[in-house]
Design a protein around this motif. Structure first.
Motif, PDB file in Angstrom:
ATOM      1  N   TYR A  12       0.910  -1.119  -0.073  1.00  0.00           N
ATOM      2  CA  TYR A  12      -0.086  -0.177  -0.100  1.00  0.00           C
ATOM      3  C   TYR A  12       0.929   1.254  -0.014  1.00  0.00           C
ATOM      4  CZ  TYR A  12      -3.452   3.447   1.824  1.00  0.00           C
ATOM      5  OH  TYR A  12      -4.359   4.691   1.587  1.00  0.00           O
ATOM      6  N   LYS A  13       1.798   1.221   0.783  1.00  0.00           N
ATOM      7  CA  LYS A  13       2.844   2.310   0.804  1.00  0.00           C
ATOM      8  C   LYS A  13       3.496   2.605  -0.186  1.00  0.00           C
ATOM      9  CE  LYS A  13       6.494   4.103   3.774  1.00  0.00           C
ATOM     10  NZ  LYS A  13       7.834   3.846   4.787  1.00  0.00           N
ATOM     11  N   THR A  14       3.974   1.814  -1.131  1.00  0.00           N
ATOM     12  CA  THR A  14       4.609   1.611  -2.108  1.00  0.00           C
ATOM     13  C   THR A  14       3.972   2.194  -3.460  1.00  0.00           C
ATOM     14  OG1 THR A  14       6.219   0.047  -1.371  1.00  0.00           O
ATOM     15  CG2 THR A  14       6.400   0.537  -3.783  1.00  0.00           C
ATOM     16  N   LEU A  15       2.520   1.661  -3.475  1.00  0.00           N
ATOM     17  CA  LEU A  15       1.855   2.145  -4.532  1.00  0.00           C
ATOM     18  C   LEU A  15       1.542   3.560  -4.296  1.00  0.00           C
ATOM     19  CD1 LEU A  15      -0.611  -0.787  -4.787  1.00  0.00           C
ATOM     20  CD2 LEU A  15       1.050  -0.262  -6.463  1.00  0.00           C
ATOM     21  N   GLY A  16       1.157   4.062  -3.105  1.00  0.00           N
ATOM     22  CA  GLY A  16       0.946   5.465  -2.971  1.00  0.00           C
ATOM     23  C   GLY A  16       2.137   6.214  -3.148  1.00  0.00           C
ATOM     24  N   VAL A  42      -7.167  -2.226   3.519  1.00  0.00           N
ATOM     25  CA  VAL A  42      -5.954  -2.889   3.901  1.00  0.00           C
ATOM     26  C   VAL A  42      -5.163  -1.692   4.699  1.00  0.00           C
ATOM     27  CG1 VAL A  42      -3.458  -2.869   2.965  1.00  0.00           C
ATOM     28  CG2 VAL A  42      -5.192  -3.951   1.759  1.00  0.00           C
ATOM     29  N   PRO A  43      -4.453  -2.273   5.776  1.00  0.00           N
ATOM     30  CA  PRO A  43      -3.977  -1.493   6.823  1.00  0.00           C
ATOM     31  C   PRO A  43      -3.136  -0.142   6.365  1.00  0.00           C
ATOM     32  CG  PRO A  43      -3.634  -3.451   7.536  1.00  0.00           C
ATOM     33  CD  PRO A  43      -4.176  -3.702   6.183  1.00  0.00           C
ATOM     34  N   THR A  44      -3.521   0.854   6.686  1.00  0.00           N
ATOM     35  CA  THR A  44      -2.590   2.083   6.159  1.00  0.00           C
ATOM     36  C   THR A  44      -1.859   2.671   6.968  1.00  0.00           C
ATOM     37  OG1 THR A  44      -4.392   3.588   7.098  1.00  0.00           O
ATOM     38  CG2 THR A  44      -4.688   2.824   4.813  1.00  0.00           C
ATOM     39  N   THR A  45      -1.314   1.974   8.169  1.00  0.00           N
ATOM     40  CA  THR A  45      -0.374   2.225   9.006  1.00  0.00           C
ATOM     41  C   THR A  45       0.273   0.925   9.432  1.00  0.00           C
ATOM     42  OG1 THR A  45      -1.852   1.804  11.032  1.00  0.00           O
ATOM     43  CG2 THR A  45      -1.709   4.061  10.302  1.00  0.00           C
ATOM     44  N   LEU A  94      -6.971  -1.675  -2.904  1.00  0.00           N
ATOM     45  CA  LEU A  94      -6.571  -1.968  -1.562  1.00  0.00           C
ATOM     46  C   LEU A  94      -7.093  -1.028  -0.386  1.00  0.00           C
ATOM     47  CD1 LEU A  94      -2.632  -2.321  -2.209  1.00  0.00           C
ATOM     48  CD2 LEU A  94      -4.478  -4.030  -1.491  1.00  0.00           C
ATOM     49  N   LYS A  95      -7.431   0.207  -0.908  1.00  0.00           N
ATOM     50  CA  LYS A  95      -8.391   1.063  -0.148  1.00  0.00           C
ATOM     51  C   LYS A  95      -9.788   0.504   0.114  1.00  0.00           C
ATOM     52  CE  LYS A  95      -5.866   5.474  -1.096  1.00  0.00           C
ATOM     53  NZ  LYS A  95      -6.215   6.896  -1.829  1.00  0.00           N
TER      54      LYS A  95
END
Length: 383
Positions: A10-14, A139-142, A134-135
């Motif tokens: 999630y972090k990498t895509l964002g 999916v956990p965003t932290t 994912l949103k």
């Protein structure tokens, strides 16, 4: 999929979406492509040349900023998802070269840029739709809470270092473990077991959990070498300049070249001393000192060959005030670490210098750059 893996995805895509928006990479690349199409149809129209020049400038500026905005682990994570080419700072050079080398044949440049733009656009559409999915899936965003240590050290190992051979890669893992254990012993007076935090494979990245003392020593030692390496590069440039002028003696050139060796060897010794400044165990000190000196020298040699290290800290309101202050200082130190390009002429490592048990004894003097390698013959006699 574990929560931390999902969060990393999630972090990498964002990150890719955010960088693309901030740097306007896709937008400026599309403008370049459109300007080339227009130039192909109307070669003499000056307004298309102006639009092309402005878009090229914007795209080049944005792509070059990626060098400072992406950490080694972030670049590795992007590469794992197939985006290395599209978030490579050198993508601007490919586009610019296509335009400049085909100034008289814009159709050729158009086709090259069109291919890059088409593939990048398709990739970013996949990234955006995956992020949205994912949103939707919550999916956990932290990241996971209760991090096992104050931070991690991620070693990014180019495949050229271990020649894409599994056995050689295993030696790299063994070296990282040995280095971390020696640093932990220097920091705490007891060697600690090293915990593997994560392992990425596209551009091999080994992330280990480490205590604050280990991370601080590692970061300080690496930054000392990076500062020395910047000085070495200046000396090398000066040597090349005076050689080209032909106005200096061979003896003077030799002395300048010797200062390069001295600079690097000095930082190895200073770093070893720094690591042991608070170490009190007398009986173990000499052995640990020799191990650290060897590890640090090899670490610097690996950096010459393209190794990079990223230190990431895990702050928390629950940490004591003094510890949080140390974390902030370490985080600021980590942000200053800028690794050089692969050296054309290495100073520290030669073929065969890998790990204890395999390293040939190398003795470097201050008066000459010659090395003497000692091997054992029959009967244990030195040859």
């Amino acid at each position: 999929m574990r929560n931390d893996c999902r969060y990393k995805l999630y972090k990498t895509l964002g990150l890719m979406v955010r960088l693309d928006d901030e740097l306007k990479l896709e937008e400026s690349l599309a403008t370049i492509n459109e300007a080339l199409v227009n130039l192909t149809n109307s070669p003499g129209a000056p307004q298309h040349q102006s639009v092309l020049a402005a878009a090229l400038s914007q795209f080049s500026s944005g792509a070059q900023q990626l060098r400072d905005l992406l950490t080694p682990s972030e670049s590795s994570a992007i590469a794992e998802l197939g985006g290395a080419e599209f978030f490579d700072p050198d993508i601007q050079a490919k586009v610019r070269d296509a335009v400049e080398h085909n100034a008289m044949t814009p159709a050729v440049a158009r086709d090259i840029v069109k291919d890059i733009a088409r593939r990048r656009e398709a990739f970013m559409q996949t990234v955006s739709s995956s992020l949205a999915g994912l949103k939707t899936l919550l999916v956990p965003t932290t990241p996971m809470q209760n991090a096992p240590s104050p931070g991690t050290a991620a070693f990014v190992i180019p495949r050229t270092i271990f020649k894409n051979e599994l056995g050689e890669f295993a030696k790299e893992l063994n070296f990282i473990n040995q280095l971390a254990q020696h640093l932990s012993e220097a920091a705490t007076e007891e060697p600690q077991k090293i915990e593997l935090q994560s392992l990425s494979s596209s551009i091999p990245m080994v992330s280990i959990a480490a205590g604050l003392g280990v991370l601080s020593l590692l970061g300080t030692v690496i930054n000392s070498f990076l500062d020395a390496w910047a000085k070495v590069q200046k000396i090398r440039k000066a040597v090349e300049d005076v050689k080209a002028l032909g106005l200096i003696s061979k003896t003077a050139i030799a002395e300048m070249e010797e200062s390069i060796v001295t600079t690097v060897e000095d930082v190895v010794e200073q770093s070893t001393t720094l690591c042991l400044k608070d170490y009190t165990k007398v009986g173990r000190r000499n052995e640990l000192e020799n191990g650290l000196r060897r590890d640090i020298r090899r670490l610097f040699g690996q950096i010459e060959l393209g190794l990079s290290v990223e230190i990431v800290t895990h702050d928390s309101d629950k940490l004591p005030k003094d510890t949080r202050a140390e974390l902030v200082a370490l985080n600021n130190l980590a942000k200053t670490m800028r690794f050089p390009a692969v050296a054309q002429h290495t100073l520290l490592l030669t073929e065969g210098e890998i790990l204890e048990g395999e390293i040939e004894t190398t003795k470097t003097t201050r008066k000459t750059t010659t090395t003497h390698k000692t091997t054992k013959g029959k009967g244990g006699q030195e040859q």
